[in-house]
Design a protein around this motif. Sequence first.
Motif, mmCIF file in Angstrom:
data_model
loop_
_atom_site.group_PDB
_atom_site.id
_atom_site.type_symbol
_atom_site.label_atom_id
_atom_site.label_comp_id
_atom_site.label_asym_id
_atom_site.label_seq_id
_atom_site.Cartn_x
_atom_site.Cartn_y
_atom_site.Cartn_z
ATOM 1 N N ASN A 1 49.118 33.592 42.248
ATOM 2 C CA ASN A 1 49.342 35.037 42.046
ATOM 3 C C ASN A 1 48.054 35.817 41.813
ATOM 4 O OD1 ASN A 1 51.930 34.162 42.099
ATOM 5 N ND2 ASN A 1 52.453 34.680 39.992
ATOM 6 N N VAL A 2 46.940 35.100 41.706
ATOM 7 C CA VAL A 2 45.684 35.757 41.320
ATOM 8 C C VAL A 2 45.282 36.854 42.297
ATOM 9 C CG1 VAL A 2 43.190 35.407 41.068
ATOM 10 C CG2 VAL A 2 44.755 33.860 39.928
ATOM 11 N N ASP A 3 45.211 36.519 43.581
ATOM 12 C CA ASP A 3 44.729 37.493 44.569
ATOM 13 C C ASP A 3 45.564 38.771 44.567
ATOM 14 O OD1 ASP A 3 43.007 35.469 45.159
ATOM 15 O OD2 ASP A 3 43.354 35.475 47.318
ATOM 16 N N GLN A 4 46.883 38.570 44.557
ATOM 17 C CA GLN A 4 47.802 39.711 44.602
ATOM 18 C C GLN A 4 47.605 40.618 43.384
ATOM 19 O OE1 GLN A 4 51.870 38.443 44.727
ATOM 20 N NE2 GLN A 4 52.665 40.438 45.296
ATOM 21 N N LYS A 5 47.506 39.997 42.207
ATOM 22 C CA LYS A 5 47.360 40.749 40.967
ATOM 23 C C LYS A 5 46.042 41.520 40.947
ATOM 24 C CE LYS A 5 49.056 41.799 36.927
ATOM 25 N NZ LYS A 5 50.351 42.462 36.811
ATOM 26 N N ALA B 1 43.112 46.550 41.167
ATOM 27 C CA ALA B 1 41.994 47.281 41.775
ATOM 28 C C ALA B 1 42.492 48.604 42.361
ATOM 29 C CB ALA B 1 41.346 46.434 42.862
ATOM 30 N N GLY B 2 43.674 48.551 42.974
ATOM 31 C CA GLY B 2 44.261 49.753 43.560
ATOM 32 C C GLY B 2 44.566 50.815 42.513
ATOM 33 N N GLN B 3 44.759 50.376 41.274
ATOM 34 C CA GLN B 3 45.056 51.312 40.172
ATOM 35 C C GLN B 3 43.812 51.643 39.350
ATOM 36 O OE1 GLN B 3 47.869 48.835 38.151
ATOM 37 N NE2 GLN B 3 49.587 49.386 39.483
ATOM 38 N N GLY C 1 40.762 33.873 46.169
ATOM 39 C CA GLY C 1 40.806 32.522 46.722
ATOM 40 C C GLY C 1 39.847 32.346 47.888
ATOM 41 N N THR C 2 39.524 33.428 48.566
ATOM 42 C CA THR C 2 38.484 33.379 49.603
ATOM 43 C C THR C 2 37.462 34.463 49.279
ATOM 44 O OG1 THR C 2 39.589 34.974 51.029
ATOM 45 C CG2 THR C 2 40.151 32.663 51.365
ATOM 46 N N PRO C 3 36.208 34.267 49.684
ATOM 47 C CA PRO C 3 35.177 35.266 49.380
ATOM 48 C C PRO C 3 35.494 36.657 49.936
ATOM 49 C CG PRO C 3 34.160 33.222 50.103
ATOM 50 C CD PRO C 3 35.637 33.068 50.320
#
Length: 433
Positions: free
Chosen positions: A81-85, A90-92, A103-105
């Motif tokens: 769930n890290v990337d999504q969170k 960031a969007g907020q 998970g990817t650079p």
Amino acid sequence: MHHTLTSRNLAVLALSTSLGLALSGCGGDSNASGSGAKDYSLTINDDNHIVQQELKSLSTGACKTQNAALPLKIQTLPISNVDQKVQLLAGQNALPVQFAAGGTPALTKTLDKAGQVLDLEKTLKDLGVWDDIQPAAVKTVENLYGKFNVMPYQFNIEGIWYNKKLLAAQHIAVPTTYDQLVAAAAKLKRAGVTPFAAAGKEGWPITRLVSSYLYRELGPDALQAVADGKAKLTDPEYVKAAQAIADLGRAGYFGKGVGSLDYDTATQQFLTGKAAMYYMGSWALGDLNDKTKNKVGAANVGFMPFPTVSGGKGSADQIPANVGLPVAVSAKAYNSEVGDWLSCTAKNYGAGSLKDQGTISGFKPNGDTGTLPPLTQTVQDTISKTTTSTLWFEALFNTKATATSQTNAAPLVNGSLSAKDFMKKVQADLDNG
């Protein structure tokens, strides 16, 4: 332990990369005085206990003053769930002070372009603590992200662990060239010893041999050239590297049934003396230093870099390395209190991580590290001497090419897929990804 949590990095979990996700009070304009972060928040994957524990330890120890001014606050979530969170926050404009990099650079690069990621090289230089970062860690982060913008709380190098007793019994000197490595494998096999333990089921322990050969043959920029479109994996000199590893398989140097061997079984083979050599990262130190698991005995284990290839452009002091799942810092949440924390961390994390956890970070170990197990000391010494680090085979690949590479590693070494076709499959996914 599962070593497939992210296709990018198994070390992440083997060293339990813990990124605490702290979500509160992190918005605001960091330029106005008294604004920015209200606590030292961290959003991190829940399986990364080491980073969480060491930051907690600093908050009550060396960084107690910093913690009083800006209290450490950790929130965790599953690695999946890290990337999504992170993207959501960031969007907020509400990223925590520190957050597990993607998970990817690519994710961190995207956030960086959007002005969300703190330039840590500039910041740490301004704070006067840049020299507390290991040069090899700086190079590894730059290789991955294009610049230094994540905290290297974990740092792993890779190479060949070997059984001193098994080599000595066959009068084999530690190989320094690839030809010597192959000759050693032939001698060991004749003596009834499996030369290399490798987890063909996961695939990456085999593809890392391909990249190791590539870096020795073509130099440390071999895979960056592929990522930049200046070379292709199907070019003859790249196929040659896959062929070299396929030849090891054809000669039986991985033993029987390498394709069905998983990580734990391969590790077991080495720890019980059934295999003489084991290409693996320094995250294996936990098992190697464990008396109950390591039946060979830590004193009988040595570490060597992947040897040089005759006529190649690379050298053995160019060590493959990674930084686990590292932690980025929010540019918008930055203020002087965050700077105080970063400064204190840079000075104290390296020694604390070694002393408290027995794990190696990308920070120089200043001060008391306690008494380190000899193998851990060997790795730490190797890191201190390393200035050029390389990446692993799939580090710069897209997700699809990564999966194709790792699932076809076993067919490459059991002879059911040619080196040319292996490289063709992976390159096709890079072209179409």
